[in-house]
Design a protein around this motif. Structure first.
Motif, short mmCIF file in Angstrom:
data_model
loop_
_atom_site.label_atom_id
_atom_site.label_comp_id
_atom_site.label_asym_id
_atom_site.label_seq_id
_atom_site.Cartn_x
_atom_site.Cartn_y
_atom_site.Cartn_z
N ARG A 73 9.25 -2.77 -10.68
CA ARG A 73 10.18 -3.78 -10.16
C ARG A 73 11.06 -3.19 -9.06
NH1 ARG A 73 12.41 -6.27 -15.90
NH2 ARG A 73 10.35 -6.62 -16.83
N GLN A 74 11.50 -1.95 -9.27
CA GLN A 74 12.35 -1.34 -8.25
C GLN A 74 11.55 -1.09 -6.97
OE1 GLN A 74 15.15 -1.38 -6.91
NE2 GLN A 74 16.29 -0.28 -8.49
N ARG A 75 10.29 -0.77 -7.10
CA ARG A 75 9.46 -0.59 -5.91
C ARG A 75 9.25 -1.92 -5.19
NH1 ARG A 75 6.00 2.59 -9.13
NH2 ARG A 75 4.13 1.38 -8.61
N VAL A 76 9.16 -3.01 -5.94
CA VAL A 76 9.07 -4.34 -5.31
C VAL A 76 10.34 -4.62 -4.52
CG1 VAL A 76 8.88 -6.82 -5.71
CG2 VAL A 76 7.49 -5.24 -7.06
N ALA A 77 11.50 -4.30 -5.11
CA ALA A 77 12.77 -4.51 -4.40
C ALA A 77 12.81 -3.68 -3.12
CB ALA A 77 13.94 -4.14 -5.32
N MET A 78 12.30 -2.46 -3.19
CA MET A 78 12.25 -1.63 -1.98
C MET A 78 11.27 -2.21 -0.96
SD MET A 78 12.44 2.21 -3.55
CE MET A 78 13.89 2.75 -4.45
N GLY A 79 10.14 -2.73 -1.46
CA GLY A 79 9.17 -3.34 -0.56
C GLY A 79 9.75 -4.53 0.18
N ARG A 80 10.56 -5.32 -0.52
CA ARG A 80 11.21 -6.47 0.11
C ARG A 80 12.13 -6.02 1.24
NH1 ARG A 80 14.31 -9.98 -4.07
NH2 ARG A 80 15.56 -8.07 -4.11
N ALA A 81 12.75 -4.84 1.07
CA ALA A 81 13.60 -4.30 2.13
C ALA A 81 12.76 -3.74 3.28
CB ALA A 81 14.51 -3.22 1.56
N ILE A 82 11.66 -3.07 2.94
CA ILE A 82 10.83 -2.41 3.95
C ILE A 82 10.23 -3.41 4.93
CG2 ILE A 82 8.66 -1.16 4.28
CD1 ILE A 82 9.31 0.33 1.67
N VAL A 83 9.75 -4.55 4.44
CA VAL A 83 9.05 -5.50 5.31
C VAL A 83 9.92 -6.02 6.44
CG1 VAL A 83 7.45 -6.21 3.49
CG2 VAL A 83 9.58 -7.48 3.82
N ARG A 84 11.22 -5.94 6.25
CA ARG A 84 12.13 -6.44 7.30
C ARG A 84 12.23 -5.48 8.47
NH1 ARG A 84 17.77 -7.69 4.88
NH2 ARG A 84 18.09 -8.06 7.11
N ASP A 85 11.78 -4.22 8.29
CA ASP A 85 11.88 -3.20 9.33
C ASP A 85 13.30 -3.12 9.88
OD1 ASP A 85 11.03 -1.17 10.98
OD2 ASP A 85 10.30 -2.51 12.55
N GLU A 112 0.83 -1.21 0.00
CA GLU A 112 0.00 0.00 0.00
C GLU A 112 0.86 1.25 0.00
OE1 GLU A 112 -3.55 2.06 2.71
OE2 GLU A 112 -2.75 0.10 3.24
N THR A 113 1.92 1.24 0.79
CA THR A 113 2.84 2.38 0.85
C THR A 113 3.48 2.65 -0.50
OG1 THR A 113 3.34 1.91 3.17
CG2 THR A 113 4.92 3.30 1.97
N LEU A 129 9.13 8.11 0.72
CA LEU A 129 9.14 6.87 1.48
C LEU A 129 10.10 6.96 2.66
CD1 LEU A 129 8.23 3.89 1.64
CD2 LEU A 129 10.18 3.34 0.16
N GLN A 130 11.28 7.53 2.43
CA GLN A 130 12.26 7.62 3.51
C GLN A 130 11.75 8.52 4.63
OE1 GLN A 130 14.52 10.02 4.83
NE2 GLN A 130 15.68 8.50 6.02
N LYS A 131 11.08 9.61 4.27
CA LYS A 131 10.53 10.50 5.29
C LYS A 131 9.43 9.82 6.09
CE LYS A 131 13.17 13.94 4.28
NZ LYS A 131 14.33 14.22 5.19
N GLU A 132 8.61 9.03 5.42
CA GLU A 132 7.52 8.34 6.11
C GLU A 132 8.06 7.28 7.08
OE1 GLU A 132 4.98 6.67 3.17
OE2 GLU A 132 4.20 8.60 2.49
N LEU A 133 9.10 6.56 6.65
CA LEU A 133 9.62 5.47 7.47
C LEU A 133 10.63 5.96 8.52
CD1 LEU A 133 10.24 2.83 4.66
CD2 LEU A 133 8.28 2.96 6.21
N SER A 134 11.27 7.11 8.25
CA SER A 134 12.29 7.67 9.15
C SER A 134 13.38 6.65 9.48
CB SER A 134 11.64 8.18 10.44
OG SER A 134 10.76 9.24 10.16
N THR A 135 13.74 5.84 8.49
CA THR A 135 14.79 4.84 8.67
C THR A 135 16.12 5.40 8.17
OG1 THR A 135 13.19 3.07 8.31
CG2 THR A 135 15.51 2.49 8.11
N THR A 136 17.16 5.20 8.94
CA THR A 136 18.49 5.64 8.52
C THR A 136 18.80 5.05 7.15
OG1 THR A 136 19.15 5.58 10.84
CG2 THR A 136 20.91 5.74 9.21
N THR A 137 19.19 5.92 6.21
CA THR A 137 19.40 5.47 4.84
C THR A 137 20.72 6.01 4.30
OG1 THR A 137 17.01 5.47 4.43
CG2 THR A 137 18.44 5.47 2.50
N VAL A 138 21.52 5.11 3.73
CA VAL A 138 22.74 5.50 3.02
C VAL A 138 22.54 5.16 1.55
CG1 VAL A 138 25.25 5.32 2.90
CG2 VAL A 138 24.07 4.95 5.09
#
Length: 392
Positions: free
Chosen positions: A140-152, A120-121, A180-189
């Motif tokens: 496809r790239q959004r799917v790859a990001m989704g696979r990363a997101i679900v791991r929290d 949904e995100t 997406l990064q702002k919504e999740l507030s996850t440290t990102t490099v």
């Protein structure tokens, strides 16, 4: 989430090549940090050391409260997104996104909730039962990001994730990644070769050259106050123009004329030594069609130039002209020119200058045009060290 600290990190390969040299960088909890630089500068190697895919030769790497130098990649609680999507073609979108959770032995109900929330995100809900072959590159790239997101995870590590997309799609995906990064507030490099991505995405940007960190700051800091010629030439599109300069009293002598110096620049030039050879840096937007300047005219100088080419970009125009000098001899500029394929960055001896002017300008190719330069925007660099006089 967690902060990431690189304390004196170096990477030396078996053949003696040092890809990263004494890198010190603190990435705050929840920060979006961009590593940018030309090919071979060490940015991807630095990212791979954070991920645990490359051993650290010297220094200490901390993620959160733990030093992770000797911790395996799977135990660092990070998620990576690469430029190639690395999706399983025989699995649906749902199965691809759920795969890391299944490996971790998560309950089926938790997997379902996390996958559907990530879909949904990322606006992938309608594609959950499709195979990767039936998706566009951006999907496809959004799917790859989704696979990363679900791991929290504690941190996202992204290695040029948009480089395989076409230009229009890259712009759209940049917006999606930033939101997406702002919504999740996850440290990102985030590693990229594209300085436009760096300027539009990151909270802060770290510019690298030949394994050495050149400058770290907000996009505005790097653009307005570059520490050296390399940063000044790499950040900005079209890139900064560089001209030989000498200072005499309160004026700088350039190929376009004598430019009055601000009090700050005058003091900087005086400390560098009067008459000393310097390099003047001028952003393309510091020029304008003199007929359109109005009340701002007193802030700068006017000069005439034979226009070689005018490119209309719709909202603005780029006017190219030659100036009477033999170019700037600088290893930093030569490196930038090589990385750009000798297309965008002035190389020694080229003498070409680009001006970004208003779309309303009537300047045409072949005109002997009157241009204006805003003297308050002038940058001065030491020709030997390449350092900005301000940073010196």
């Amino acid at each position: 989430m967690a902060e990431i600290v690189l304390d004196g990190i170096s990477k030396r390969f078996d053949d003696g090549f040092e890809a990263v040299k004494d890198m010190n960088l603190e990435i705050s909890d929840g920060e979006f940090m961009i590593l940018v630089g030309p090919s071979g500068c060490g940015k991807s190697t630095a990212l791979r050391m954070i991920a645990g895919l490359e051993d650290i030769t010297e220094g200490s790497l901390r993620i959160g409260d733990n030093e992770v130098n000797d911790i395996a990649p799977r135990d660092r609680d990070i998620a990576m997104v690469f430029q190639n999507y690395a999706l399983y073609p025989h699995m649906t979108v749902r199965e691809n996104m759920a795969f890391p959770l299944k490996l971790a032995g998560a309950p089926a109900a938790e997997i379902k909730d996390k996958v559907e929330h990530a879909a949904e995100t990322l606006d992938l809900t309608q594609h959950l039962d499709r195979k990767p072959a039936n998706l566009s590159g951006g999907q496809r790239q959004r799917v790859a990001m989704g696979r990363a997101i679900v791991r929290d995870p504690k941190a996202f590590l992204m290695d040029e994730p948009l480089s395989n997309l076409d230009a229009k799609l890259r712009v759209q995906m940049r917006t999606s990644v930033a939101r997406l990064q702002k919504e999740l507030s996850t440290t990102t490099v985030y590693v990229t070769h594209d300085q436009t991505e760096a300027m539009t995405l990151g909270d802060r940007v770290a510019v690298m050259r030949s394994g050495i960190l050149q400058q770290v700051g907000s996009p505005a800091e790097l653009y307005d106050h570059p520490r050296n010629i390399f940063v000044a030439g790499f950040i900005g599109s079209p890139s900064m123009n560089f001209l030989p300069a000498t200072v005499d009293g309160d004026r700088a002598k350039l190929a376009i004329g004598e430019v009055p110096l601000s009090d700050e620049l005058r003091a900087e030039a005086a400390s560098a030594g009067a008459g000393r050879d310097l390099v003047a840096g001028i952003r393309p937007e510091a020029f304008e069609d003199a007929t359109l300047v109005g009340d701002a005219r007193d802030r700068g100088i006017t000069f005439r130039a034979k226009i070689d080419l005018v490119e209309s970009m719709g909202s603005e125009k780029y006017a190219y002209f030659e100036v009477g000098h033999e170019g700037v001899a600088s290893k930093e500029l030569a490196e930038l020119a090589e990385d750009a394929g000798l297309a965008e960055t002035p190389s020694g001896g080229a003498g070409q200058v680009v001006a970004r002017i208003e779309a309303a300008s009537e300047i045409k190719r072949g005109d002997d045009a009157e241009l204006w330069f805003d003297a308050t925007t002038l940058h001065l660099f030491d020709v030997e060290s390449g350092q900005s006089l301000r940073s010196a």
